[in-house]
Design a protein around this motif. Structure first.
Motif, PDB file in Angstrom:
ATOM      1  N   PHE A 610      56.460-113.454  52.026  1.00 25.11           N
ATOM      2  CA  PHE A 610      57.443-113.617  53.286  1.00 25.11           C
ATOM      3  C   PHE A 610      58.415-114.855  53.017  1.00 25.11           C
ATOM      4  N   TRP A 611      57.694-116.063  52.257  1.00 18.45           N
ATOM      5  CA  TRP A 611      58.685-117.137  52.318  1.00 18.45           C
ATOM      6  C   TRP A 611      58.811-117.627  50.647  1.00 18.45           C
ATOM      7  N   VAL A 612      57.681-117.893  50.185  1.00 21.43           N
ATOM      8  CA  VAL A 612      57.546-118.419  48.794  1.00 21.43           C
ATOM      9  C   VAL A 612      58.235-117.592  47.680  1.00 21.43           C
ATOM     10  N   ALA A 613      58.175-116.400  47.885  1.00 21.95           N
ATOM     11  CA  ALA A 613      58.738-115.687  46.831  1.00 21.95           C
ATOM     12  C   ALA A 613      60.420-115.489  47.195  1.00 21.95           C
ATOM     13  N   ARG A 614      60.550-115.369  48.526  1.00 20.69           N
ATOM     14  CA  ARG A 614      61.936-115.192  48.851  1.00 20.69           C
ATOM     15  C   ARG A 614      62.828-116.581  48.604  1.00 20.69           C
ATOM     16  N   MET A 615      62.303-117.878  48.712  1.00 11.53           N
ATOM     17  CA  MET A 615      62.971-118.922  48.242  1.00 11.53           C
ATOM     18  C   MET A 615      63.330-118.975  47.018  1.00 11.53           C
ATOM     19  N   VAL A 616      62.231-118.512  46.139  1.00 13.61           N
ATOM     20  CA  VAL A 616      62.425-118.382  44.688  1.00 13.61           C
ATOM     21  C   VAL A 616      63.646-117.319  44.374  1.00 13.61           C
ATOM     22  N   PHE A 617      63.416-116.237  45.149  1.00 14.91           N
ATOM     23  CA  PHE A 617      64.737-115.203  44.909  1.00 14.91           C
ATOM     24  C   PHE A 617      65.887-115.676  44.990  1.00 14.91           C
ATOM     25  N   LEU A 618      66.190-116.433  46.379  1.00 13.86           N
ATOM     26  CA  LEU A 618      67.434-116.736  46.935  1.00 13.86           C
ATOM     27  C   LEU A 618      68.097-117.989  45.814  1.00 13.86           C
ATOM     28  N   SER A 619      66.893-118.844  45.528  1.00  9.86           N
ATOM     29  CA  SER A 619      67.442-120.181  44.944  1.00  9.86           C
ATOM     30  C   SER A 619      67.805-119.736  43.502  1.00  9.86           C
ATOM     31  N   GLN A 620      67.111-118.875  42.888  1.00  9.53           N
ATOM     32  CA  GLN A 620      67.545-118.394  41.284  1.00  9.53           C
ATOM     33  C   GLN A 620      68.976-117.655  41.341  1.00  9.53           C
ATOM     34  N   GLU A 621      69.195-116.884  42.404  1.00 12.60           N
ATOM     35  CA  GLU A 621      70.238-116.128  42.402  1.00 12.60           C
ATOM     36  C   GLU A 621      71.343-116.811  42.783  1.00 12.60           C
ATOM     37  N   LEU A 622      71.327-117.779  43.846  1.00  9.91           N
ATOM     38  CA  LEU A 622      72.312-118.645  44.443  1.00  9.91           C
ATOM     39  C   LEU A 622      72.787-119.848  43.665  1.00  9.91           C
ATOM     40  N   THR A 623      71.696-120.678  43.167  1.00  6.46           N
ATOM     41  CA  THR A 623      71.798-121.920  42.373  1.00  6.46           C
ATOM     42  C   THR A 623      71.500-121.852  40.894  1.00  6.46           C
ATOM     43  N   GLY A 624      71.166-120.738  40.638  1.00  9.04           N
ATOM     44  CA  GLY A 624      70.574-120.671  38.930  1.00  9.04           C
ATOM     45  C   GLY A 624      69.194-121.471  38.759  1.00  9.04           C
ATOM     46  N   GLN A 625      68.692-122.089  39.541  1.00  9.44           N
ATOM     47  CA  GLN A 625      67.654-122.915  39.555  1.00  9.44           C
ATOM     48  C   GLN A 625      66.178-122.499  40.429  1.00  9.44           C
ATOM     49  N   LEU A 626      65.213-122.861  40.108  1.00  6.62           N
ATOM     50  CA  LEU A 626      63.902-122.563  40.940  1.00  6.62           C
ATOM     51  C   LEU A 626      64.138-123.780  42.060  1.00  6.62           C
ATOM     52  N   PRO A 627      63.602-123.214  43.081  1.00  2.14           N
ATOM     53  CA  PRO A 627      63.665-124.301  44.242  1.00  2.14           C
ATOM     54  C   PRO A 627      62.607-125.478  43.784  1.00  2.14           C
ATOM     55  N   PHE A 628      61.642-125.170  43.414  1.00  2.24           N
ATOM     56  CA  PHE A 628      60.362-126.065  43.117  1.00  2.24           C
ATOM     57  C   PHE A 628      59.814-126.097  41.983  1.00  2.24           C
TER      58      PHE A 628
END
Length: 977
Positions: A610-628
């Motif tokens: 619900f949260w961890v995967a979606r942070m990874v999704f959005l971060s990779q898509e919008l910033t081109g980087q993993l969030p952590f």
């Protein structure tokens, strides 16, 4: 005057002692007696009721001082230490001083424009809901995050531990709506959207500080200047930009599908907001809006007549009211019972509709009658069948939970009233066949307690397949590390079978979706449907939307009418942007450059999707980087019996109740003030009375944090016995007493060296404790690097309790009691061990370590830090004292001591100090402890220890009590001397 024990004038061989021998023994015994009398006096003082009153008065004075002193001033530690540890005393004033001094800001003591050679460490708090208060699960999460942050800070890194709070769309709206109804008798619709949102902001401003105060209470070393609320302007800009970007990339789209619908909230909700209640069979459940409980846990069979035939097909359902939306009956294509009926029709008994009989191999021939009713607008499995066979989707339950106008005579009825009425009507028509118990899972809205309905809705969705592949690849390549590693299987299982994500919610509180429905006022352009993605544009404002719409349909702006979507975004969407929305994305801020991506995310494994995967999704898509780079997922906190924390069980514990203590009466009052039904309340109160017959004792923050971390073993749930936390409070008292003893032995004039160095005059015992200290330093650092917190807490606990207190402090007492001995080396070792051990423990127990560290003499270093929380964490390279051979020798000596102590305890020997004859059959063992006779005498409470080699009892007096230590070692106690 101290009484000196009488001296035996004879030697063991019966010969008279010389005057010189007698004098030496008198001096030795006098010193020991003096020292023991001093210790006894201290013990009597601490046990004296008058002393207890004095201590209580001292604590009260400190608390009054704290209350009257300007917030942020450093606590006065110049006064005398209380004789016993008090959490209230210790925890007073330190946090406000830390905060005022800015120790927790990454800018403290450094220029952020200059790269830190030791690196950065960024961690963000998983934002708790603004509506709630922290529970023990939050306390564990905070303890882990703060402990790790404090360790990295002490390692010299630039640390940002960023706090924040989530707007909690559904939860907050429900709370404020209930408040309005209770206090003013108004609904949100009575107020209107604008005024209702104003009421929510008022509530947030009134209550929002509670969680932040709890974080402070727990000692969280966060940078409060960077605290963020999910509805802050910078967060709203980020959410808007993210939606627009993803919509224009066609990753966000509009579609009509089944959603989890709460009729009470009149909104779609996410899977995590659905509680799954397991039923073994027929059960009556309360449902909001119904006076009587509603029946669940049964399956009802009824017949559909086959058109133009005497035959019938019997189907079964657990939701009989949905048969009004049936559009087909499915059978297995190879089921001989029904092959002759495939392609024919059944007649619906209540509405003017013919139902086709179709073949589909999803049907299980062996289950029930082998025939399945198909209601694609109200069942997830049936939805897929409806899509495959291009069936009509008929909605028979409205947003409000009423039967729609497609339901014939039942139109307008409440859904669960219709449940009873449809059943009775089937009986009247002779179509009812049977009712049986049916184990099932009932989906319940966690916010409203309403029964969830699958309802067909036009909603916004996020395409997840490509983002899921990238996220799986990141874990597979170890670019993203999941800790413990076994979560990788869960990660892949979720993401391999991922469905697109519904992100719209029919609420008023939240991030309103920046999308506009287009109507083109031109006959050449057909009218659009709100479910059609082609008739929507996303934009930052109305004017931008107008320009985009005109361009999209190639018409003048004057011909465009727009309607801003009323819905808001799923809270998980905005929280999925949390790791970079905090730093101002999409703007290229200094914080974004300095602190993104983060180093670590710490959270519970229950929200990995619900949260961890979606942070990874959005971060990779919008910033081109993993969030952590790493994700540490802690286990779930359960009660001492292994049960999930639940209000209905009465086992949900507020961490503040553990910190400051609470009586059973007040615990029970908390339950009674809740909204449990009478049966649940009775069970919950009985559970509390059984588990906490005397309430919960005051344990303090440090003991709570240490206990939670000590329980944290990777991969296992935590069965937390709250009363065991009191044991760690006693551990705090042990540390307090050890430090107090250390300061007493050092003396007021002691000046520690700028850097501890081996001088060569250290005793065997000094060398041993330094070796044990080196072991503790190594274990702590390696434990932090591998997130093995239980290993660290065990190392700290064992060093303080068993090595430092039980062995070293006891063994070194004669050195400080001797007027002739050189105490310098022992003092340096004593100080070095105590000061280092406090720094080792600081990340776990920030309050007591600050209190004691500030009271210790300070090293005369040029860069002497103001606080232990910014002092250097002990590094392995600085503690190269490891001596395994010596440790083995002391262990052997302690085996002898423990054997003697055990026997003394059994015989009730307290003041007696019998001579000991330790006999070795092994020369190696004899040699190993040859220089430890004095150590064995001190810890074994003996006046004289003789170490003998050989199997013959040479020199051992008759009448001694012989004890076996090992197969090669025995010890004899001379109780007759």
């Amino acid at each position: 005057m101290t009484k000196v024990p009488e001296i035996n004038p004879l030697n063991k061989d019966g010969t008279p002692k010389t005057e010189a021998q007698m004098k030496k023994e008198r001096e030795k015994l006098a010193k020991k007696a003096k020292f023991e009398a001093k210790q006894q006096k201290l013990a009597e003082k601490s046990a004296n009721p008058q002393s207890e009153k004095k201590e209580a008065k001292k604590v009260k004075e400190v608390l009054e001082y704290t209350a009257s002193t300007k917030k942020g001033d450093m606590k006065d530690v110049a006064g005398e230490m209380p004789n016993a540890y008090s959490p209230r005393y210790v925890e007073a004033a330190w946090y406000s001083w830390w905060e005022k001094e800015g120790f927790f800001r990454p800018e403290y003591g450094r220029d952020l424009s200059v790269p830190n050679p030791k690196g950065n460490f960024t961690i963000v708090i998983p934002p708790p809901n603004v509506t709630g208060t922290l529970h023990l699960g939050h306390a564990l999460s905070t303890a882990v995050e703060d402990t790790v942050s404090r360790w990295h800070r002490m390692k010299g890194k630039t640390v940002l531990f960023n706090p924040g709070c989530d707007h909690a769309g559904i939860a907050t709206q429900v709370v404020v709506e209930k408040r309005l109804q209770r206090e003013l008798g108004l609904s949100r619709h009575d107020l209107g959207r604008k005024k209702f949102i104003e009421e929510v902001w008022k509530w947030k401003d009134e209550k929002g500080h509670i969680i932040y105060d709890q974080f402070r209470r727990l000692g969280a070393s966060v940078d409060w200047d960077r605290a963020a609320f999910m509805m802050d302007p910078k967060m709203m800009r980020c959410v808007t930009e993210a939606f627009i970007t993803l919509h224009e990339r066609e990753i966000i789209y509009r579609s009509t599908r089944l959603v989890n619908w709460s009729c009470a909230l009149k909104s779609a909700i996410s899977d995590i907001e659905v509680d799954k209640k397991e039923l073994a069979g027929e059960t009556l459940l309360p449902v909001p809006g119904y006076k009587e409980k509603v029946q669940f846990g049964v399956i009802i069979s009824f017949a559909y007549p086959v058109d133009n035939s005497d035959e019938e097909i019997v189907v079964a359902t657990t939701r009989i009211e949905t048969m009004l939306g049936d559009v087909a009956i499915a059978v297995h294509p190879e089921d001989d019972r029904y092959t002759h009926l495939i392609g024919k029709f059944c007649v619906h008994p209540f509405v003017d509709r013919k139902i086709p009989i179709l073949a589909d191999d999803f049907v299980e021939r062996e289950f029930g009658t082998g025939a399945v009713k198909i209601t694609p607008a109200h069942d997830h499995n049936d939805y897929e069948v409806g899509v495959r066979h291009k069936l009509e989707f008929i909605s028979v339950i409205s947003d409000e939970g009423l039967m729609t106008d497609r339901c014939g005579e039942f139109a307008g009825q409440k859904r669960f009233d219709a449940r009873k009425n449809v059943l009775e009507a089937l009986k009247v028509k002779g179509l009812y066949r049977s009712q049986e118990n049916n184990p099932m899972i009932v989906p319940i809205c966690s916010r409203s307690k309403d029964i969830i309905e699958p309802i067909l809705k036009a909603q916004w969705y996020v395409k997840c397949d490509n983002m899921a592949k990238r996220a799986m690849n990141a874990v597979a390549s170890k670019e993203l590390k999941l800790i413990p590693e076994f979560h990788e299987a869960t990660w892949n299982r979720w993401l391999e079978n991922i469905r697109d994500w519904c992100i719209s919610r029919q609420l008023w509180w939240g991030h309103r979706i920046p999308a506009y429905f287009i109507t083109v006022n031109d006959p050449s352009v057909p009218a659009g449907d709100s479910a059609d993605n082609k008739y929507w544009v996303s934009a930052r404002n109305h004017e931008e939307a107008l320009e985009k719409a005109a361009k999209k349909f190639n018409v003048p702006k004057e011909k465009i009418s727009l309607k801003w979507d009323e819905d808001v975004l799923d809270t998980w969407f905005s929280s999925g942007l949390w790791p970079f929305s905090l730093f101002g994305w999409p703007a290229k801020t200094k914080d974004m450059e300095q602190f993104f991506p983060g180093a670590l995310l710490e959270t519970g494994h229950d929200i990995i999707f619900f949260w961890v995967a979606r942070m990874v999704f959005l971060s990779q898509e919008l910033t081109g980087q993993l969030p952590f780079k790493e994700v540490f997922m802690h286990a779930m906190v359960r009660d001492a019996h292994g049960r999930k924390m639940s209000k209905s069980l009465g086992n949900v514990i507020d961490p503040v109740d553990v910190i400051q203590g609470i009586s059973l009466e007040k615990l029970q009052q908390g339950l009674q003030n809740g909204n449990l039904d009478p049966k649940e309340l009775k069970v919950a109160m009985a559970g509390q009375k059984r588990d906490y017959p005397n309430g919960i004792p005051e344990c303090g923050v440090d003991a709570l944090r240490f206990a939670l971390m000590a329980y944290t073993s990777q991969g296992r749930d935590i069965n937390l016995d709250v009363l065991r936390i009191e044991g760690y409070r006693r551990f705090c008292n042990k540390i307090w007493q050890a430090t107090k003893f250390t300061m007493m032995q050092l003396g007021a004039d002691y000046k520690p060296e700028a850097e501890f160095k081996i001088c060569g005059k250290e005793s065997t015992l000094d060398q041993w404790i330094l070796s044990r200290l080196a072991e503790a330093v190594t274990t702590c650092n390696s434990g932090f690097e591998g997130y093995k917190f239980q290993e660290i807490t065990t190392a700290i606990y064992h060093f303080w309790l068993y090595d430092f207190c039980d062995v070293y402090l006891e063994g070194v007492k004669p050195v400080f009691n001797s007027e002739a001995g050189d105490e310098t080396a022992a003092r340096h070792v004593l100080y070095h061990c105590a000061e280092t051990a406090l720094r080792l423990m600081c990340p776990f127990m920030p309050f007591i370590t600050e209190e004691l560290w500030q009271r210790l003499p300070r090293r005369p270093a040029a860069q002497n830090p103001k606080s232990i929380c910014i002092a250097e964490y002990p590094e392995i390279e600085q503690y190269n004292y490891k001596n395994r051979d010596l440790e083995e020798r002391i262990t052997l000596a302690m085996d002898i001591v423990k054997t003697v102590r055990s026997d003394r305890a059994e015989r009730g020997l307290k003041k007696e100090r019998p001579g000991l004859f330790v006999q070795f059959t092994s020369e190696a063992d004899h040699k190993a402890v040859a220089d430890l006779a004095g150590f064995i005498a001190t810890l074994g409470s003996s006046n004289d220890v003789k170490l003998l080699h050989g199997s013959i009892d040479n020199g051992i007096p008759d009448g001694c009590i012989k004890l076996t230590v090992t197969e090669n070692i025995s010890v004899s106690l001379n109780l007759q001397a």
